[in-house]
Every structure is written in structure tokens, then in C-alpha cells.
Scaffold this active site. Structure first.
Site, mmCIF file in Angstrom:
data_model
loop_
_atom_site.group_PDB
_atom_site.id
_atom_site.type_symbol
_atom_site.label_atom_id
_atom_site.label_comp_id
_atom_site.label_asym_id
_atom_site.label_seq_id
_atom_site.Cartn_x
_atom_site.Cartn_y
_atom_site.Cartn_z
ATOM 1 N N SER A 92 0.793 -1.233 0.000
ATOM 2 C CA SER A 92 0.000 0.000 0.000
ATOM 3 C C SER A 92 0.822 1.277 0.000
ATOM 4 O O SER A 92 0.294 2.335 -0.311
ATOM 5 C CB SER A 92 -0.925 0.010 1.216
ATOM 6 O OG SER A 92 -0.150 -0.119 2.374
ATOM 7 N N THR A 194 -3.381 3.222 3.723
ATOM 8 C CA THR A 194 -2.417 4.329 3.662
ATOM 9 C C THR A 194 -1.852 4.581 5.052
ATOM 10 O O THR A 194 -2.564 4.414 6.028
ATOM 11 C CB THR A 194 -3.168 5.593 3.195
ATOM 12 O OG1 THR A 194 -3.484 5.431 1.832
ATOM 13 C CG2 THR A 194 -2.382 6.856 3.407
ATOM 14 N N THR A 212 1.219 7.018 0.505
ATOM 15 C CA THR A 212 0.338 5.993 -0.065
ATOM 16 C C THR A 212 0.704 5.672 -1.507
ATOM 17 O O THR A 212 1.326 6.488 -2.198
ATOM 18 C CB THR A 212 -1.138 6.484 -0.039
ATOM 19 O OG1 THR A 212 -2.005 5.391 -0.350
ATOM 20 C CG2 THR A 212 -1.394 7.606 -1.032
ATOM 21 N N ARG A 222 -4.698 9.309 -11.558
ATOM 22 C CA ARG A 222 -5.578 9.603 -10.423
ATOM 23 C C ARG A 222 -4.758 9.943 -9.165
ATOM 24 O O ARG A 222 -3.770 9.303 -8.848
ATOM 25 C CB ARG A 222 -6.465 8.387 -10.151
ATOM 26 C CG ARG A 222 -7.439 8.540 -8.973
ATOM 27 C CD ARG A 222 -6.863 8.027 -7.672
ATOM 28 N NE ARG A 222 -7.835 8.092 -6.584
ATOM 29 C CZ ARG A 222 -7.513 7.928 -5.302
ATOM 30 N NH1 ARG A 222 -6.273 7.690 -4.962
ATOM 31 N NH2 ARG A 222 -8.429 7.997 -4.368
ATOM 32 N N VAL A 223 -5.198 10.967 -8.455
ATOM 33 C CA VAL A 223 -4.579 11.343 -7.188
ATOM 34 C C VAL A 223 -5.677 11.408 -6.136
ATOM 35 O O VAL A 223 -6.768 11.900 -6.409
ATOM 36 C CB VAL A 223 -3.881 12.722 -7.319
ATOM 37 C CG1 VAL A 223 -3.446 13.248 -5.962
ATOM 38 C CG2 VAL A 223 -2.676 12.623 -8.254
ATOM 39 N N GLY A 224 -5.384 10.890 -4.959
ATOM 40 C CA GLY A 224 -6.377 10.913 -3.877
ATOM 41 C C GLY A 224 -6.117 12.037 -2.900
ATOM 42 O O GLY A 224 -5.517 13.060 -3.225
ATOM 43 N N ASP A 225 -6.581 11.815 -1.683
ATOM 44 C CA ASP A 225 -6.482 12.842 -0.645
ATOM 45 C C ASP A 225 -5.135 12.900 0.059
ATOM 46 O O ASP A 225 -4.777 13.933 0.631
ATOM 47 C CB ASP A 225 -7.527 12.544 0.442
ATOM 48 C CG ASP A 225 -7.240 11.186 1.099
ATOM 49 O OD1 ASP A 225 -7.101 10.192 0.357
ATOM 50 O OD2 ASP A 225 -7.118 11.125 2.331
ATOM 51 N N THR A 245 -7.344 7.940 6.125
ATOM 52 C CA THR A 245 -7.129 6.796 5.248
ATOM 53 C C THR A 245 -8.495 6.409 4.679
ATOM 54 O O THR A 245 -9.524 6.707 5.274
ATOM 55 C CB THR A 245 -6.484 5.623 6.020
ATOM 56 O OG1 THR A 245 -6.291 4.525 5.132
ATOM 57 C CG2 THR A 245 -7.341 5.159 7.174
ATOM 58 N N GLY A 246 -8.491 5.786 3.534
ATOM 59 C CA GLY A 246 -9.766 5.384 2.942
ATOM 60 C C GLY A 246 -9.970 5.984 1.570
ATOM 61 O O GLY A 246 -9.004 6.432 0.932
ATOM 62 N N GLY A 248 -10.160 8.330 -0.945
ATOM 63 C CA GLY A 248 -9.722 9.721 -0.976
ATOM 64 C C GLY A 248 -10.730 10.662 -1.567
ATOM 65 O O GLY A 248 -10.821 11.830 -1.154
HETATM 66 C C1 SD4 Z 1 -6.294 7.448 -1.584
HETATM 67 N N1 SD4 Z 1 -6.656 7.712 0.766
HETATM 68 O O1 SD4 Z 1 -5.455 7.487 -2.459
HETATM 69 C C2 SD4 Z 1 -5.881 6.976 -0.201
HETATM 70 C C3 SD4 Z 1 -6.024 5.508 -0.121
HETATM 71 C C4 SD4 Z 1 -5.976 4.966 1.258
HETATM 72 O O2 SD4 Z 1 -5.846 3.296 2.746
HETATM 73 O O3 SD4 Z 1 -6.091 5.633 2.229
HETATM 74 N N2 SD4 Z 1 -5.850 3.742 1.490
HETATM 75 O O4 SD4 Z 1 -7.471 7.707 -1.773
#
Ligand code: SD4
Length: 334
Positions: A92, A194, A212, A222-225, A245-246, A248
Site C-alpha cells: 500500500s 495508507t 500511499t 488519479r490522485v487521492g487525498d 485513510t480510505g 480519498g
Molecule cells: C487514496 N486515501 O489514495 C488513499 C487511499 C488509502 O488506505 O487511504 N488507502 O485515496
């Protein structure tokens, strides 16, 4: 760190955790105990403290040791997160991270320090310690975010080594996924874990970091939070810090970490603030059964909090000279 499938939350009623030689079996019966552990920390706070998302005992221990050796809270977080980034078995973060749909491992990471300074890299390939590069962006460039090839080029110019981050195992898993999954541009709901880590040193100086490989098999680009200020991480040295985490996309839409710090500013405890930020997502999103989000937070006194939408979220706290993994009973049960 073992990758955990957020979505198979029903399967997570019983999670085996090993930390520092101690095996905890968190069942429905013991999850009450985990709750007590975490709540008692909030009334019995002390500094220094390190708290991280997920079961990352080695990472928090490393951060704690760094603090003992006189590192700043920021360097402690970078050292701690670096443990998991260098772990090729963890799928991860850092090397070994699961790739995007094209088979490319792209990493996002950020740091924020007690002065309110921030640095981040987005969608960077071939460098296994994005969190250390994020610190360089913060300290050695006039910018706060660098992305893609430019971030990689900058990292190399700073002495970071280019290497292939796609391990045999992650390549195999991606190839299997390609055979069984429909290739279409939807928000990915595969496994993801993450590391967000917050640390306060003995002087009360707060810093944080988040690293992450993003969502497994995400669309290219793609980019998350995780690397975005206010969403995946926020630090205000007067108040406290939070990280996420989770999924994004949902954290970004509610600017979750900033929200938590602002709620603490208004007098909420870290626990109450995390709960309210999760409720914000629940209120705004009809399909919460399709994803998970978890937050952790710490305030200036070293009190901690954690909350998630569903069961299965774990946190690791190093405080009172001990490393505690809590299989959080803090989730929305409505
Ligand atoms: C994302 N928040 O890229 C991250 C992924 C993540 O546990 O938290 N995974 O959206």
C-alpha cells in the site's frame, strides 16, 4: 503491514494483530477492550506521542525512537513512515505498492510541520520514499506540490535513487486483477491502506505525514487525498493534527483533516472531531456501504481520537512508553 480489504468489512469481525511479539486477537469481545484502551488514552494523555493509521508497530516504534534520540517531530514521522515505504511486502505504500490500471506504481505523500509549512509529491514513480521527497519539496523549493515526472526528476536531483517499485507479487496481483475485473473508469474500490502518522515531541511540537500508493488499480493519473493539504493531513501547532485513510475522493470532498482540526479549535476532543468528520461524509453520501474512511487525530495535550465509517479500522499509538494497536471499535454503527 498487511493490506486489508476495506470493503469486506463483514469479514473483519475478527482480526489478528501482532505487535512487538504480542499477539492480540481482536474479536467482538475484545473490541470493547480496544475501545477502553483508546478512550483511556484520551483522559490520560502525555507527550511525546506518535499515532498512525493501521497496524504499523514497527513504523511507530521507529518514530518514537527517533523522538527519543532528539529528532524533530517531522523527522520522526518521516523515519516512521519510511519503514513501511521500504517494506516490499507491504502493498500500500512505497516499494511493493499495488499499481494503477496500466501497471505503474504511482505514489502520493505529504508532510506538514509545526510552522504550518507543507510539501507534497503526487503521482510520482520509481522513488520509494515519497515522504522524504515531500520534505525536500517543502524545504528546498519555492513550491509546495510537485507531480509526476517533475517530482521524480527533482527527487533524483536531490540524491534519491530510481528503482523499480513493482514487485513480482504486486505484478502478479495486478495481472490477476486484469483478468477478472472489468476495465472501466469507475472509482476504484479495491484494497487500500495508507499510512498517516502524527507526532508530538516532548516540547509539544506537532508534525505529520501521509504516504500511499493510492487506490489499487486506479485510473492512470488519479490522485487521492493523502498528499493534499487539509484532506489527507492537516497540522496546526496551536491546536493539533489529523490524518486520513480510505477512499480519498470522499475525504477530499469534505476536506476532512482540516475539518477535524477546526472542530478541535472549537473545543471538540480529537475523538468527537473525528466522529463529526465521519458523520459529515455519511450525511453527504448515499452509498457508504461501498467504501471506508478512517480518521485519526491528536490535540496539543497528546489526547488522541479515531473513527471510521465501518468496522475494521486499526490504529497504532506509541505513548506512555508503549506501542498499542487498537482494533478500533470506533465506527459508525447506525
Ligand atoms: C487514496 N486515501 O489514495 C488513499 C487511499 C488509502 O488506505 O487511504 N488507502 O485515496
Amino acid at each position: 503491514m498487511k493490506r486489508r480489504n476495506f470493503l469486506q468489512k463483514a469479514a473483519l469481525g475478527s482480526v489478528g494483530i501482532t505487535t512487538l511479539g504480542t499477539s492480540l486477537r481482536a474479536t467482538a469481545a475484545t473490541s470493547k477492550k480496544a475501545k477502553t484502551t483508546l478512550r483511556s488514552q484520551t483522559s490520560d494523555a502525555s507527550l511525546p506521542v506518535v499515532i498512525a493509521t493501521w497496524s504499523v508497530a514497527q513504523a511507530t516504534q521507529k518514530a518514537w525512537q527517533s523522538l527519543q534520540e532528539g529528532s524533530s517531530a517531522l523527522d520522526a514521522v518521516i523515519a516512521g513512515c519510511g519503514v513501511e515505504e521500504a517494506n516490499a511486502k507491504g502493498q500500500s505504500v512505497g516499494i511493493g505498492g499495488l499499481p494503477d490500471r496500466e501497471g505503474r506504481v504511482t505514489l502520493d505523500a505529504c508532510v506538514m510541520n509545526e510552522k504550518g509549512n507543507y510539501g507534497a509529491v503526487l503521482c510520482m514513480q520509481n522513488i520509494k520514499h515519497p515522504i522524504a521527497v515531500a520534505k525536500k519539496v517543502m524545504e528546498d523549493t519555492p513550491h509546495v506540490i510537485m507531480a509526476g515526472g517533475g517530482a521524480e526528476q527533482f527527487a533524483v536531483s536531490q540524491g534519491f535513487e530510481r528503482e523499480n517499485l513493482l514487485t513480482e507479487q504486486s505484478k502478479k496481483d495486478w495481472e490477476t486483477w486484469r483478468q477478472t475485473s472489468k476495465y472501466k473508469p469507475i472509482i476504484n474500490i479495491e484494497n487500500h491502506d495508507t499510512i498517516g502518522m502524527l507526532a508530538i515531541d516532548t516540547n509539544g511540537t506537532i508534525s505529520g505525514g501521509c504516504t500511499t500508493s493510492g487506490l489499487a488499480y486506479k485510473m492512470a493519473g488519479r490522485v487521492g487525498d493523502s498528499a493534499i493539504i487539509g484532506s489527507g493531513l492537516f497540522v496546526d501547532n496551536e491546536i493539533g493534527a489529523a490524518t486520513a485513510t480510505g477512499l480519498g475522493e470522499e475525504v477530499l470532498k469534505t476536506v476532512g483533516s482540516f475539518l477535524i482540526v477546526e472542530l478541535m479549535r472549537q473545543g471538540k476532543s480529537p475523538q468527537q472531531a473525528c466522529e463529526q468528520a465521519i458523520l459529515r461524509i455519511i450525511e453527504k453520501t448515499p452509498n457508504i456501504q461501498d467504501f471506508q474512511v478512517g480518521y485519526i487525530a491528536v490535540n496539543k495535550k497528546g489526547e488522541t481520537g479515531a473513527y471510521s465509517i465501518h468496522e475494521g479500522f486499526t490504529t497504532t499509538t506509541y505513548q506512555h512508553q508503549k506501542n498499542t494497536i487498537s482494533n478500533s471499535d470506533f465506527y459508525n454503527k447506525k
